[in-house]
Design a protein around this motif. Structure first.
Motif, PDB file in Angstrom:
ATOM      1  N   UNK A 220      -3.677 -13.828 -17.973  1.00  0.00           N
ATOM      2  CA  UNK A 220      -4.332 -14.523 -19.088  1.00  0.00           C
ATOM      3  C   UNK A 220      -4.447 -16.025 -18.834  1.00  0.00           C
ATOM      4  N   UNK A 221      -5.538 -16.600 -19.289  1.00  0.00           N
ATOM      5  CA  UNK A 221      -5.769 -18.032 -19.111  1.00  0.00           C
ATOM      6  C   UNK A 221      -4.903 -18.878 -20.047  1.00  0.00           C
ATOM      7  N   UNK A 222      -4.523 -18.310 -21.181  1.00  0.00           N
ATOM      8  CA  UNK A 222      -3.740 -19.062 -22.174  1.00  0.00           C
ATOM      9  C   UNK A 222      -2.245 -18.845 -21.962  1.00  0.00           C
ATOM     10  N   UNK A 223      -1.818 -18.860 -20.705  1.00  0.00           N
ATOM     11  CA  UNK A 223      -0.452 -18.514 -20.334  1.00  0.00           C
ATOM     12  C   UNK A 223       0.329 -19.735 -19.855  1.00  0.00           C
ATOM     13  N   UNK A 224       1.605 -19.769 -20.211  1.00  0.00           N
ATOM     14  CA  UNK A 224       2.547 -20.717 -19.623  1.00  0.00           C
ATOM     15  C   UNK A 224       3.648 -19.918 -18.952  1.00  0.00           C
ATOM     16  N   UNK A 225       3.859 -20.177 -17.663  1.00  0.00           N
ATOM     17  CA  UNK A 225       4.942 -19.527 -16.936  1.00  0.00           C
ATOM     18  C   UNK A 225       6.097 -20.501 -16.816  1.00  0.00           C
ATOM     19  N   UNK A 226       7.291 -20.028 -17.194  1.00  0.00           N
ATOM     20  CA  UNK A 226       8.447 -20.897 -17.204  1.00  0.00           C
ATOM     21  C   UNK A 226       9.562 -20.301 -16.361  1.00  0.00           C
ATOM     22  N   UNK A 227      10.789 -20.702 -16.621  1.00  0.00           N
ATOM     23  CA  UNK A 227      11.932 -20.261 -15.836  1.00  0.00           C
ATOM     24  C   UNK A 227      12.727 -19.193 -16.589  1.00  0.00           C
ATOM     25  N   UNK A 228      13.748 -18.637 -15.947  1.00  0.00           N
ATOM     26  CA  UNK A 228      14.588 -17.641 -16.586  1.00  0.00           C
ATOM     27  C   UNK A 228      15.327 -18.264 -17.779  1.00  0.00           C
ATOM     28  N   UNK A 229      15.377 -17.571 -18.914  1.00  0.00           N
ATOM     29  CA  UNK A 229      16.172 -18.054 -20.049  1.00  0.00           C
ATOM     30  C   UNK A 229      17.626 -17.611 -19.866  1.00  0.00           C
ATOM     31  N   UNK A 230      18.493 -18.506 -19.509  1.00  0.00           N
ATOM     32  CA  UNK A 230      19.859 -18.145 -19.125  1.00  0.00           C
ATOM     33  C   UNK A 230      20.810 -18.222 -20.318  1.00  0.00           C
ATOM     34  N   UNK A 231      20.486 -17.493 -21.362  1.00  0.00           N
ATOM     35  CA  UNK A 231      21.314 -17.461 -22.561  1.00  0.00           C
ATOM     36  C   UNK A 231      22.288 -16.285 -22.471  1.00  0.00           C
ATOM     37  N   UNK A 232      23.569 -16.543 -22.712  1.00  0.00           N
ATOM     38  CA  UNK A 232      24.548 -15.454 -22.735  1.00  0.00           C
ATOM     39  C   UNK A 232      25.655 -15.686 -23.763  1.00  0.00           C
ATOM     40  N   UNK A 233      25.453 -16.625 -24.683  1.00  0.00           N
ATOM     41  CA  UNK A 233      26.412 -16.915 -25.757  1.00  0.00           C
ATOM     42  C   UNK A 233      27.749 -17.408 -25.218  1.00  0.00           C
ATOM     43  N   UNK A 234      27.732 -18.063 -24.058  1.00  0.00           N
ATOM     44  CA  UNK A 234      28.985 -18.527 -23.452  1.00  0.00           C
ATOM     45  C   UNK A 234      29.689 -19.558 -24.324  1.00  0.00           C
ATOM     46  N   UNK A 235      28.920 -20.351 -25.081  1.00  0.00           N
ATOM     47  CA  UNK A 235      29.538 -21.363 -25.937  1.00  0.00           C
ATOM     48  C   UNK A 235      30.333 -20.726 -27.065  1.00  0.00           C
ATOM     49  N   UNK A 236      29.873 -19.582 -27.514  1.00  0.00           N
ATOM     50  CA  UNK A 236      30.537 -18.917 -28.634  1.00  0.00           C
ATOM     51  C   UNK A 236      31.617 -17.933 -28.175  1.00  0.00           C
TER      52      UNK A 236
END
Length: 418
Positions: A220-236
């Protein structure tokens, strides 16, 4: 302040990327509400998000079905339950609108059909959030949806285009429930979820880097490709004291998991235990259903229900896992070799990409035995070139941690005042 709805569907591995997005949006002063299965409520609340539970148990029933993790069956099971959940998401969104007015934008995976239906009904902007490359089924790079798709890559481009232009057989498992919900809400029924509802016209966010999957001409032309979302709740949730004590008591262990949503992994852990004993190494088994692991394990194997990967993986030597995209992202960020035991869904394609990067090896779950897996695991433990390559990609990930431009893209494109 804009009001954003997050609408994930699936296991915690499918929910954590949306929690990552939610945290980022909260920091920018937006209001964020997550709508999904009640089993994920604690995660969302601990992350500071508002939460609305869908009114049925489609996700729980899906996770209890052993066919979800069987080759050739997983996508069928996922589509069936996602189709059934369409009405539940629609009702939950309508309840939010009745109480609080129209939200400014929705962020949802393609498989949350209720989000797309509400875009058509209420004209709420929708961003499709794709977590793994398999969501872009392109003749220019045919993803490994199932292993036999390798033969499709051997055909000329025109033949690949012709094949992929055929109806998607998965549509039939979700369309009846989607059509019923469309009729009840005065929305034109899509003839194909694959053709008409795959990517939102409002925007597409791909949460994996270009070095993991390069964009193709038909994306798709209306696309943004980003990086891996490295969420794992480590803070909590820091590592438990008992687990930390185990990690400090000896050499780095091999980490094994079949995924947080896999409730039928007895064979996987039995083989893992045998491999560990054969190698004479230490190991950590991660599973939310600890009843899946063999009884009377030796003291060299530690069993935990959950541990954040970002804090656990630096203490591990090799990660043996199912090939979920979140797990792969965390493994790459930690810079350790991987042995992927791919089972179903996006895992075959993800596993192939791990091998292509040179950071690990793979073996299909149906072939995961002591005899076949032992030489692969030995190589992951001893191959210094593989370890150096893994560390190289970890450095790439560390160099691209600022998500500010991605949030600005969302705000500039979708979060204007109504």
């Amino acid at each position: 302040m804009s009001h954003i709805l997050l609408l994930p569907f699936g296991t915690s591995g499918s929910v954590l990327p949306f929690i990552w997005l939610g945290r980022l949006l909260l920091r920018r002063g937006h209001r964020v509400t997550m709508i999904t299965a009640r089993i994920h409520e604690k995660l969302a609340i601990r992350a500071g998000l508002e939460f609305v539970a869908v009114g049925n148990d489609a996700v729980e029933e899906m996770l209890s079905d052993p066919n979800l993790w069987r080759l050739g069956h997983g996508s069928k099971v996922a589509y069936q339950h996602a189709g059934r959940a369409t009405i539940d998401y629609v009702d939950a969104i309508e309840a939010v609108i009745a109480r609080e007015g129209m939200p400014d934008v929705m962020l949802a995976p393609m498989i949350c059909f209720g989000a797309r239906l509400m875009r058509e009904r209420r004209r709420i902007p929708l961003v499709s959030v794709h977590l793994y490359p398999m969501m872009f089924v392109s003749p220019y790079e045919v993803p490994l949806v199932i292993p036999v798709f390798r033969w499709l890559r051997l055909l000329p481009l025109w033949a690949r285009k012709a094949y992929l232009a055929l109806p998607n057989p998965l549509d039939v498992f979700a369309l009846p429930a989607v059509w019923k919900c469309c009729s009840a809400n005065g929305v034109t029924r899509p003839l194909s979820l694959w053709r008409q509802w795959w990517h939102s016209p409002d925007g597409v966010l791909a949460l994996f880097p270009e070095w993991f999957s390069k964009p193709r001409p038909d994306w798709p032309q209306n696309l943004l490709q980003w990086n891996f979302p490295l969420e794992d709740m480590a803070r909590e949730q820091p590592l438990e004291a008992a687990l930390m004590g185990f990690l400090k008591a000896g050499e780095k262990p091999v980490l094994f998991t079949a995924g947080t949503g896999h409730f039928h992994a007895e064979k996987f852990f039995a083989t893992a235990a045998a491999l560990t004993l054969k190698l004479g190494c230490r190991a950590v088994f991660l599973t939310s259903k600890t009843s899946q692991v063999p009884a009377d394990l030796p003291s060299s194997i530690f069993v935990a229900a959950y541990a954040p990967f970002s804090t656990l993986l630096p203490h591990a030597s090799v990660f043996v896992h199912h090939g979920g995209i979140g797990t792969i992202g965390q493994s790459l960020a930690a810079g350790i070799p991987q042995l992927v035991v791919d089972m179903a869904l996006d895992q075959h394609d993800n596993a192939e990409r791990v091998v292509h990067l040179g950071v690990g090896l793979s073996i299909r779950a149906s072939r995961f035995s002591i005899e076949r897996a032992l030489p692969l695991l030995q190589r992951c433990l001893s191959d210094q070139e593989m370890r150096l390559k893994a560390q190289e990609y970890a450095a790439r990930i560390r160099a691209n941690r600022d998500a500010g431009p991605m949030v600005e893209w969302l705000e500039g494109k979708f979060m204007t005042a109504r």
